[in-house]
Structures are given as structure tokens and as C-alpha cells.
Design a protein around this motif. Structure first.
Motif, PDB file in Angstrom:
ATOM      1  N   THR A  62       0.832  -1.212   0.000  1.00 37.66           N
ATOM      2  CA  THR A  62       0.000   0.000   0.000  1.00 37.66           C
ATOM      3  C   THR A  62       0.863   1.256   0.000  1.00 37.66           C
ATOM      4  O   THR A  62       0.638   2.186  -0.789  1.00 37.66           O
ATOM      5  CB  THR A  62      -0.924   0.025   1.236  1.00 37.66           C
ATOM      6  OG1 THR A  62      -1.800  -1.100   1.179  1.00 37.66           O
ATOM      7  CG2 THR A  62      -1.746   1.308   1.274  1.00 37.66           C
ATOM      8  N   THR A  63       1.861   1.287   0.868  1.00 35.39           N
ATOM      9  CA  THR A  63       2.744   2.449   0.947  1.00 35.39           C
ATOM     10  C   THR A  63       3.545   2.609  -0.328  1.00 35.39           C
ATOM     11  O   THR A  63       3.700   3.720  -0.855  1.00 35.39           O
ATOM     12  CB  THR A  63       3.688   2.305   2.158  1.00 35.39           C
ATOM     13  OG1 THR A  63       2.911   2.305   3.353  1.00 35.39           O
ATOM     14  CG2 THR A  63       4.698   3.443   2.214  1.00 35.39           C
ATOM     15  N   LEU A  64       4.074   1.506  -0.836  1.00 38.59           N
ATOM     16  CA  LEU A  64       4.905   1.578  -2.038  1.00 38.59           C
ATOM     17  C   LEU A  64       4.096   2.005  -3.250  1.00 38.59           C
ATOM     18  O   LEU A  64       4.574   2.776  -4.094  1.00 38.59           O
ATOM     19  CB  LEU A  64       5.564   0.220  -2.283  1.00 38.59           C
ATOM     20  CG  LEU A  64       6.781   0.215  -3.208  1.00 38.59           C
ATOM     21  CD1 LEU A  64       7.838   1.203  -2.743  1.00 38.59           C
ATOM     22  CD2 LEU A  64       7.365  -1.184  -3.279  1.00 38.59           C
ATOM     23  N   ASN A  65       2.866   1.540  -3.353  1.00 38.31           N
ATOM     24  CA  ASN A  65       2.019   1.948  -4.475  1.00 38.31           C
ATOM     25  C   ASN A  65       1.712   3.441  -4.426  1.00 38.31           C
ATOM     26  O   ASN A  65       1.625   4.103  -5.459  1.00 38.31           O
ATOM     27  CB  ASN A  65       0.711   1.158  -4.467  1.00 38.31           C
ATOM     28  CG  ASN A  65       0.864  -0.210  -5.101  1.00 38.31           C
ATOM     29  OD1 ASN A  65       1.725  -0.423  -5.948  1.00 38.31           O
ATOM     30  ND2 ASN A  65       0.035  -1.150  -4.688  1.00 38.31           N
ATOM     31  N   ARG A  66       1.540   3.986  -3.218  1.00 36.83           N
ATOM     32  CA  ARG A  66       1.143   5.381  -3.089  1.00 36.83           C
ATOM     33  C   ARG A  66       2.330   6.344  -3.192  1.00 36.83           C
ATOM     34  O   ARG A  66       2.215   7.424  -3.771  1.00 36.83           O
ATOM     35  CB  ARG A  66       0.419   5.601  -1.769  1.00 36.83           C
ATOM     36  CG  ARG A  66      -0.286   6.962  -1.679  1.00 36.83           C
ATOM     37  CD  ARG A  66      -1.158   7.059  -0.453  1.00 36.83           C
ATOM     38  NE  ARG A  66      -1.916   8.292  -0.398  1.00 36.83           N
ATOM     39  CZ  ARG A  66      -3.137   8.454  -0.885  1.00 36.83           C
ATOM     40  NH1 ARG A  66      -3.741   7.458  -1.494  1.00 36.83           N
ATOM     41  NH2 ARG A  66      -3.775   9.614  -0.766  1.00 36.83           N
TER      42      ARG A  66
ATOM     43  N   THR B 157       5.596  -1.302  -9.407  1.00 35.74           N
ATOM     44  CA  THR B 157       5.692  -2.004 -10.694  1.00 35.74           C
ATOM     45  C   THR B 157       6.954  -1.661 -11.456  1.00 35.74           C
ATOM     46  O   THR B 157       7.226  -2.249 -12.495  1.00 35.74           O
ATOM     47  CB  THR B 157       4.477  -1.651 -11.573  1.00 35.74           C
ATOM     48  OG1 THR B 157       4.503  -0.243 -11.879  1.00 35.74           O
ATOM     49  CG2 THR B 157       3.178  -1.992 -10.871  1.00 35.74           C
ATOM     50  N   ALA B 158       7.747  -0.706 -10.933  1.00 34.13           N
ATOM     51  CA  ALA B 158       8.953  -0.276 -11.647  1.00 34.13           C
ATOM     52  C   ALA B 158      10.107  -1.214 -11.300  1.00 34.13           C
ATOM     53  O   ALA B 158      10.775  -1.055 -10.280  1.00 34.13           O
ATOM     54  CB  ALA B 158       9.308   1.166 -11.269  1.00 34.13           C
ATOM     55  N   GLY B 159      10.341  -2.181 -12.154  1.00 38.52           N
ATOM     56  CA  GLY B 159      11.333  -3.200 -11.862  1.00 38.52           C
ATOM     57  C   GLY B 159      12.754  -2.677 -11.724  1.00 38.52           C
ATOM     58  O   GLY B 159      13.529  -3.173 -10.917  1.00 38.52           O
TER      59      GLY B 159
ATOM     60  N   VAL C  31       6.551   6.689   7.019  1.00 38.17           N
ATOM     61  CA  VAL C  31       5.143   6.753   6.626  1.00 38.17           C
ATOM     62  C   VAL C  31       4.462   5.403   6.834  1.00 38.17           C
ATOM     63  O   VAL C  31       3.357   5.317   7.391  1.00 38.17           O
ATOM     64  CB  VAL C  31       5.020   7.197   5.151  1.00 38.17           C
ATOM     65  CG1 VAL C  31       3.568   7.120   4.695  1.00 38.17           C
ATOM     66  CG2 VAL C  31       5.546   8.612   4.975  1.00 38.17           C
ATOM     67  N   ASP C  32       5.124   4.342   6.424  1.00 33.65           N
ATOM     68  CA  ASP C  32       4.535   3.011   6.514  1.00 33.65           C
ATOM     69  C   ASP C  32       4.266   2.617   7.966  1.00 33.65           C
ATOM     70  O   ASP C  32       3.240   2.005   8.266  1.00 33.65           O
ATOM     71  CB  ASP C  32       5.475   1.993   5.865  1.00 33.65           C
ATOM     72  CG  ASP C  32       4.824   0.633   5.687  1.00 33.65           C
ATOM     73  OD1 ASP C  32       3.869   0.541   4.896  1.00 33.65           O
ATOM     74  OD2 ASP C  32       5.262  -0.319   6.356  1.00 33.65           O
ATOM     75  N   GLY C  33       5.186   2.991   8.868  1.00 32.36           N
ATOM     76  CA  GLY C  33       5.011   2.639  10.273  1.00 32.36           C
ATOM     77  C   GLY C  33       3.764   3.256  10.871  1.00 32.36           C
ATOM     78  O   GLY C  33       3.001   2.586  11.579  1.00 32.36           O
ATOM     79  N   LEU C  34       3.534   4.538  10.584  1.00 36.35           N
ATOM     80  CA  LEU C  34       2.369   5.219  11.148  1.00 36.35           C
ATOM     81  C   LEU C  34       1.077   4.742  10.488  1.00 36.35           C
ATOM     82  O   LEU C  34       0.042   4.630  11.146  1.00 36.35           O
ATOM     83  CB  LEU C  34       2.522   6.728  11.009  1.00 36.35           C
ATOM     84  CG  LEU C  34       3.671   7.345  11.816  1.00 36.35           C
ATOM     85  CD1 LEU C  34       3.733   8.853  11.605  1.00 36.35           C
ATOM     86  CD2 LEU C  34       3.522   7.038  13.300  1.00 36.35           C
TER      87      LEU C  34
ATOM     88  N   GLU D 242      -3.113  12.373   5.553  1.00 42.53           N
ATOM     89  CA  GLU D 242      -2.051  12.767   6.480  1.00 42.53           C
ATOM     90  C   GLU D 242      -0.717  12.150   6.061  1.00 42.53           C
ATOM     91  O   GLU D 242       0.339  12.784   6.179  1.00 42.53           O
ATOM     92  CB  GLU D 242      -2.414  12.340   7.903  1.00 42.53           C
ATOM     93  CG  GLU D 242      -3.569  13.138   8.489  1.00 42.53           C
ATOM     94  CD  GLU D 242      -4.084  12.556   9.793  1.00 42.53           C
ATOM     95  OE1 GLU D 242      -4.598  13.324  10.615  1.00 42.53           O
ATOM     96  OE2 GLU D 242      -3.981  11.322   9.994  1.00 42.53           O
ATOM     97  N   ALA D 243      -0.774  10.931   5.565  1.00 38.96           N
ATOM     98  CA  ALA D 243       0.444  10.281   5.087  1.00 38.96           C
ATOM     99  C   ALA D 243       1.054  11.061   3.923  1.00 38.96           C
ATOM    100  O   ALA D 243       2.277  11.197   3.823  1.00 38.96           O
ATOM    101  CB  ALA D 243       0.149   8.843   4.667  1.00 38.96           C
ATOM    102  N   ASP D 244       0.192  11.593   3.042  1.00 44.79           N
ATOM    103  CA  ASP D 244       0.684  12.432   1.948  1.00 44.79           C
ATOM    104  C   ASP D 244       1.430  13.649   2.502  1.00 44.79           C
ATOM    105  O   ASP D 244       2.504  14.019   2.013  1.00 44.79           O
ATOM    106  CB  ASP D 244      -0.482  12.917   1.078  1.00 44.79           C
ATOM    107  CG  ASP D 244      -1.111  11.791   0.268  1.00 44.79           C
ATOM    108  OD1 ASP D 244      -0.450  10.745   0.080  1.00 44.79           O
ATOM    109  OD2 ASP D 244      -2.268  11.957  -0.159  1.00 44.79           O
ATOM    110  N   GLY D 245       0.849  14.272   3.531  1.00 45.32           N
ATOM    111  CA  GLY D 245       1.479  15.443   4.136  1.00 45.32           C
ATOM    112  C   GLY D 245       2.802  15.104   4.793  1.00 45.32           C
ATOM    113  O   GLY D 245       3.779  15.857   4.686  1.00 45.32           O
ATOM    114  N   LEU D 246       2.859  13.970   5.461  1.00 49.59           N
ATOM    115  CA  LEU D 246       4.100  13.552   6.105  1.00 49.59           C
ATOM    116  C   LEU D 246       5.181  13.284   5.064  1.00 49.59           C
ATOM    117  O   LEU D 246       6.325  13.725   5.225  1.00 49.59           O
ATOM    118  CB  LEU D 246       3.857  12.287   6.928  1.00 49.59           C
ATOM    119  CG  LEU D 246       5.106  11.602   7.496  1.00 49.59           C
ATOM    120  CD1 LEU D 246       5.910  12.567   8.358  1.00 49.59           C
ATOM    121  CD2 LEU D 246       4.730  10.360   8.285  1.00 49.59           C
ATOM    122  N   PHE D 247       4.823  12.581   4.014  1.00 48.25           N
ATOM    123  CA  PHE D 247       5.814  12.257   2.989  1.00 48.25           C
ATOM    124  C   PHE D 247       6.365  13.527   2.341  1.00 48.25           C
ATOM    125  O   PHE D 247       7.573  13.638   2.099  1.00 48.25           O
ATOM    126  CB  PHE D 247       5.205  11.335   1.934  1.00 48.25           C
ATOM    127  CG  PHE D 247       6.221  10.718   1.017  1.00 48.25           C
ATOM    128  CD1 PHE D 247       7.036   9.697   1.471  1.00 48.25           C
ATOM    129  CD2 PHE D 247       6.351  11.151  -0.288  1.00 48.25           C
ATOM    130  CE1 PHE D 247       7.986   9.119   0.635  1.00 48.25           C
ATOM    131  CE2 PHE D 247       7.292  10.586  -1.133  1.00 48.25           C
ATOM    132  CZ  PHE D 247       8.114   9.563  -0.674  1.00 48.25           C
TER     133      PHE D 247
END
Length: 211
Positions: free
Chosen positions: A104-108, A113-115, A130-133, A143-148
Motif C-alpha cells: 500500500t505504501t509503495l504503491n502510493r 511495478t517499476a522493476g 510513513v509506513d510505520g504510522l 495525512e500520510a501524503d502530508g508527512l511524505f
């Protein structure tokens, strides 16, 4: 605004370490003095610790002490750069295989998909934060968008120095603050500290998954 705490008794039971180990690690400065927090309890004065940080530190000490003396380990833990991986580059597949971040985190925030794409050490640290929270349910995706964004735009300004992140909420609004370590911030009434992360904490967490 206090971090979640864990009592000394709970810590010893949960981790399986002994009283003697805990205080030997303290004497060797593997565990900072300020993490030993004396508070009043029903049975009198008891010792508590910042829960997430002490559990992560104990986990890393146990994993690393087989290869290093306690003095060497203390020196290594005291210097974030000594166990960072500045030349690290990991693919999306490696991040997922090692359970460093979720799909989920990696997709966002990346591209699962980028090999051929490689993520730098700094980028991986941001993804881990981000993933931890997100995984603990402490923030929503907006909120995750804002943190990143906050991490991506601002951590380079610390020029290799340690920093701390404060995630706070007040009256339904979320805020992120970055400050040089050590930071001791005081907020007014009604402000809730949702989470407090440091670069050291994040590097320790990442290092534990890389080893």
C-alpha cells in the motif's frame, strides 16, 4: 503530551532480558539515561521507558551483540551514520520481500511495478516512517501524503544531522514538525502528540530489517 510508556517489569517480561542485562546495557550507554523515567505508581516509584524506542533498541542490541562487544555496540548506536547505509539502493521487489514497507505504501509513494527503479537510503527511511504510522492506524492517507511531503522537502536541510519528527493534532487538524535532535517542544493545551519519531529510531528500525 507523553509518549506511550512501558514499565520495567513489562519490558523484561516482553523481551525476555534480565534485570542485570538491562542495567549493564545502561552502564555501557547502550540505552540512554533519559529513557529511564521514574514515575509514581500504585506500588510507589517505578521505572518506565518510551515504549516504541526501548523495544526497538532492545531488539537491535540482541540482534547485533553477537558480532560486536558491548563497547563497540555502544559506539555504533551512538552514531547514526555508523550503521546507516548511505550507498544503499533497493528495488521495489526487495523492499517488499524484506517486509521493509507494505505494498500500500509503495504503491502510493513509490512504484511497486517499476522493476529497474532503485530507492536510496534516504528515500527508504521516508517510506519506513510513513509506513510505520499507517500500519499502526495512527494516520489516514491524506495525512500520510502530508508527512511524505514534509520529509521529502525538508530532511536534507539538516545536512546529515539527527532530526526528530513530531506528528500532532489539534481541533481535528494535523501538523508535522521537524526539529534538530535533541528536541524538547512544548505545546499548548488541547494539542495531542500522536507520534514522535527520530532519524535514529528509523535507521535502527531499517537496520534491523536489513541484517
Amino acid at each position: 503530551m507523553e509518549e506511550d510508556l512501558i514499565s520495567k517489569k513489562e519490558l523484561l517480561e516482553l523481551t525476555g532480558i534480565s534485570y542485570g542485562q538491562l542495567y549493564r546495557w545502561k552502564r555501557k550507554q547502550l540505552i540512554p539515561e533519559e529513557w529511564f523515567i521514574r514515575k509514581s505508581a500504585f506500588t510507589g516509584q517505578e521505572t518506565f521507558f518510551p515504549k516504541e524506542r526501548i523495544l526497538r533498541r532492545v531488539h537491535n542490541i540482541i540482534n547485533m551483540k553477537g558480532d560486536l562487544s558491548l563497547d563497540e555496540l555502544a559506539e555504533k548506536l551512538a552514531d547514526t551514520t555508523s550503521y546507516a547505509h548511505p550507498h544503499l539502493s533497493l528495488s521495489a521487489a526487495q523492499l517488499l520481500e524484506r517486509n521493509i514497507v507494505s505494498l500500500t505504501t509503495l504503491n502510493r509513494f513509490g512504484d511497486a511495478t517499476a522493476g529497474g527503479k532503485k530507492y536510496t537510503f534516504e528515500q527508504v527511511v521516508h517510506l519506513v516512517a510513513v509506513d510505520g504510522l499507517l500500519s499502526k492506524g495512527e494516520m489516514n492517507l491524506d495525512e500520510a501524503d502530508g508527512l511524505f511531503r514534509t520529509l521529502t522537502k525538508n530532511t536534507a536541510k539538516f545536512a546529515g544531522k539527527n532530526w526528530e519528527l513530531f506528528f500532532i493534532r489539534k481541533m481535528g487538524a494535523s501538523f508535522f514538525l521537524l526539529a534538530a535532535t535533541p528536541a524538547d517542544l512544548i505545546f499548548d493545551d488541547g494539542t495531542r502528540l500522536v507520534s514522535r519519531l527520530s532519524l535514529t529510531d528509523l535507521v535502527e528500525q531499517l537496520n534491523g530489517k536489513l541484517n
